[in-house]
Design a protein around this motif. Structure first.
Motif, mmCIF file in Angstrom:
data_model
loop_
_atom_site.group_PDB
_atom_site.id
_atom_site.type_symbol
_atom_site.label_atom_id
_atom_site.label_comp_id
_atom_site.label_asym_id
_atom_site.label_seq_id
_atom_site.Cartn_x
_atom_site.Cartn_y
_atom_site.Cartn_z
ATOM 1 N N GLU A 129 0.829 -1.207 0.000
ATOM 2 C CA GLU A 129 0.000 0.000 0.000
ATOM 3 C C GLU A 129 0.866 1.261 0.000
ATOM 4 O O GLU A 129 0.569 2.234 -0.720
ATOM 5 C CB GLU A 129 -0.912 -0.005 1.224
ATOM 6 C CG GLU A 129 -1.984 1.073 1.170
ATOM 7 C CD GLU A 129 -3.054 0.874 2.227
ATOM 8 O OE1 GLU A 129 -3.920 1.745 2.331
ATOM 9 O OE2 GLU A 129 -3.020 -0.158 2.932
ATOM 10 N N ASP A 130 1.944 1.254 0.760
ATOM 11 C CA ASP A 130 2.879 2.381 0.751
ATOM 12 C C ASP A 130 3.485 2.556 -0.632
ATOM 13 O O ASP A 130 3.657 3.703 -1.120
ATOM 14 C CB ASP A 130 3.988 2.166 1.784
ATOM 15 C CG ASP A 130 3.467 2.234 3.211
ATOM 16 O OD1 ASP A 130 2.364 2.787 3.415
ATOM 17 O OD2 ASP A 130 4.150 1.721 4.127
ATOM 18 N N GLN A 131 3.816 1.417 -1.282
ATOM 19 C CA GLN A 131 4.396 1.473 -2.620
ATOM 20 C C GLN A 131 3.416 2.070 -3.618
ATOM 21 O O GLN A 131 3.793 2.861 -4.489
ATOM 22 C CB GLN A 131 4.819 0.060 -3.056
ATOM 23 C CG GLN A 131 5.440 -0.026 -4.441
ATOM 24 C CD GLN A 131 6.819 0.606 -4.527
ATOM 25 O OE1 GLN A 131 7.385 1.044 -3.499
ATOM 26 N NE2 GLN A 131 7.363 0.680 -5.732
ATOM 27 N N VAL A 132 2.154 1.675 -3.501
ATOM 28 C CA VAL A 132 1.130 2.214 -4.399
ATOM 29 C C VAL A 132 1.010 3.726 -4.218
ATOM 30 O O VAL A 132 0.921 4.490 -5.197
ATOM 31 C CB VAL A 132 -0.222 1.515 -4.161
ATOM 32 C CG1 VAL A 132 -1.360 2.290 -4.844
ATOM 33 C CG2 VAL A 132 -0.185 0.092 -4.689
ATOM 34 N N GLU A 133 0.974 4.174 -2.975
ATOM 35 C CA GLU A 133 0.873 5.605 -2.715
ATOM 36 C C GLU A 133 2.083 6.363 -3.286
ATOM 37 O O GLU A 133 1.937 7.450 -3.873
ATOM 38 C CB GLU A 133 0.761 5.851 -1.218
ATOM 39 C CG GLU A 133 -0.563 5.369 -0.618
ATOM 40 C CD GLU A 133 -0.611 5.575 0.881
ATOM 41 O OE1 GLU A 133 0.399 6.055 1.447
ATOM 42 O OE2 GLU A 133 -1.645 5.238 1.502
ATOM 43 N N HIS A 134 3.269 5.761 -3.123
ATOM 44 C CA HIS A 134 4.485 6.398 -3.649
ATOM 45 C C HIS A 134 4.444 6.478 -5.175
ATOM 46 O O HIS A 134 4.751 7.532 -5.767
ATOM 47 C CB HIS A 134 5.713 5.605 -3.187
ATOM 48 C CG HIS A 134 6.989 6.080 -3.806
ATOM 49 N ND1 HIS A 134 7.610 7.264 -3.445
ATOM 50 C CD2 HIS A 134 7.792 5.526 -4.777
ATOM 51 C CE1 HIS A 134 8.714 7.428 -4.144
ATOM 52 N NE2 HIS A 134 8.844 6.377 -4.963
ATOM 53 N N ALA B 240 1.787 6.358 -7.065
ATOM 54 C CA ALA B 240 0.719 7.258 -7.511
ATOM 55 C C ALA B 240 1.215 8.693 -7.565
ATOM 56 O O ALA B 240 0.901 9.448 -8.508
ATOM 57 C CB ALA B 240 -0.473 7.132 -6.569
ATOM 58 N N THR B 241 1.988 9.073 -6.565
ATOM 59 C CA THR B 241 2.556 10.422 -6.560
ATOM 60 C C THR B 241 3.542 10.599 -7.707
ATOM 61 O O THR B 241 3.558 11.637 -8.407
ATOM 62 C CB THR B 241 3.268 10.696 -5.226
ATOM 63 O OG1 THR B 241 2.323 10.551 -4.154
ATOM 64 C CG2 THR B 241 3.850 12.095 -5.195
ATOM 65 N N LEU C 262 2.661 1.667 -11.473
ATOM 66 C CA LEU C 262 1.567 1.877 -10.526
ATOM 67 C C LEU C 262 0.517 0.778 -10.652
ATOM 68 O O LEU C 262 0.039 0.232 -9.637
ATOM 69 C CB LEU C 262 0.941 3.249 -10.758
ATOM 70 C CG LEU C 262 -0.292 3.578 -9.899
ATOM 71 C CD1 LEU C 262 0.054 3.535 -8.406
ATOM 72 C CD2 LEU C 262 -0.855 4.950 -10.274
ATOM 73 N N ARG D 52 -0.588 -1.898 -7.821
ATOM 74 C CA ARG D 52 -1.981 -2.045 -7.388
ATOM 75 C C ARG D 52 -2.447 -3.503 -7.503
ATOM 76 O O ARG D 52 -3.177 -4.006 -6.636
ATOM 77 C CB ARG D 52 -2.873 -1.141 -8.222
ATOM 78 C CG ARG D 52 -2.793 0.339 -7.813
ATOM 79 C CD ARG D 52 -3.589 1.215 -8.756
ATOM 80 N NE ARG D 52 -3.626 2.597 -8.271
ATOM 81 C CZ ARG D 52 -4.039 3.640 -9.002
ATOM 82 N NH1 ARG D 52 -4.459 3.430 -10.264
ATOM 83 N NH2 ARG D 52 -4.055 4.847 -8.497
#
Length: 202
Positions: free
Chosen positions: A95-100, A102-103, A115, A119
């Motif tokens: 989840e942290d990787q996805v957020e990173h 996404a940014t 991304l 996901r």
């Protein structure tokens, strides 16, 4: 004499039935006194309780088996818990990787493929976490059921053991004595009837 023998047999039969009612079904009649006296003691400590001792032993075996089952399920539950913690940590990391990503994808559209892959991995890991949570809940329910069964078997074993312990050696000797006397009287009556014929119905 015939009437006396018949009365004696009936009296001993009633005494034997009363004694066996107090301890449960007997092991049979007609054992010789010498065999019962020369063999192992009929006391509960030496397993002479017949069916009572057999019930206690069967319950003791069931108790050990149920205890092993509870321990086995507890170990499986602990293993599932460890797996669940590992997969939860993986899900948090994904989840942290996805957020990173996404940014990063907002600043660089070329990272969009990364991304999507992140996901997809997050979705898979979350599915594994959910499956492990279901498995753990099911195993926990099985463990609790096994513990309830263990408590029931333990209570039955303790009750049977207490009932067996309450019977004194003298009681078992009394039963054996009644068996012997009943067998002897029955044999005497049978010999008399072979010589003089059967008694008419009362």
């Amino acid at each position: 004499m015939r009437q006396d023998l018949l009365a004696q047999v009936d009296h001993l039969r009633a005494q034997l039935a009363d004694a066996q009612t107090r301890r449960g079904p007997g092991e049979g009649t007609g054992q010789a006194r010498s065999a019962s006296r020369s063999g192992p003691s009929s006391s509960p400590a030496n397993g002479g309780g017949g069916g009572d001792a057999a019930v206690v032993e069967a319950l003791r075996s069931a108790l050990a088996a149920k205890q092993a089952e509870v321990e086995r399920k507890a170990a499986m539950l602990a293993q599932l818990g460890a797996q669940l913690r590992t997969e939860t940590e993986r899900a948090d990391a994904a989840e942290d990787q996805v957020e990173h990503l996404a940014t990063a994808a907002d600043a660089n559209p070329a990272r969009a493929r990364d991304l999507e892959a992140a996901r997809a991995e997050l979705h898979d890991v979350r599915g594994q976490v959910a499956a492990l949570e279901r498995d753990r809940a099911e195993m926990d329910a099985r463990r609790m059921e096994a513990e309830r069964e263990l408590a029931s078997v333990r209570a039955a074993h303790e009750a049977a053991q207490a009932e067996l312990d309450a019977l004194s050696p003298e009681f078992f000797e009394e039963v054996e004595e009644l068996k012997y006397n009943y067998a002897q009287s029955s044999e005497s009556l049978a010999r008399y009837e072979r010589l003089y014929g059967r008694l008419p119905p009362a």
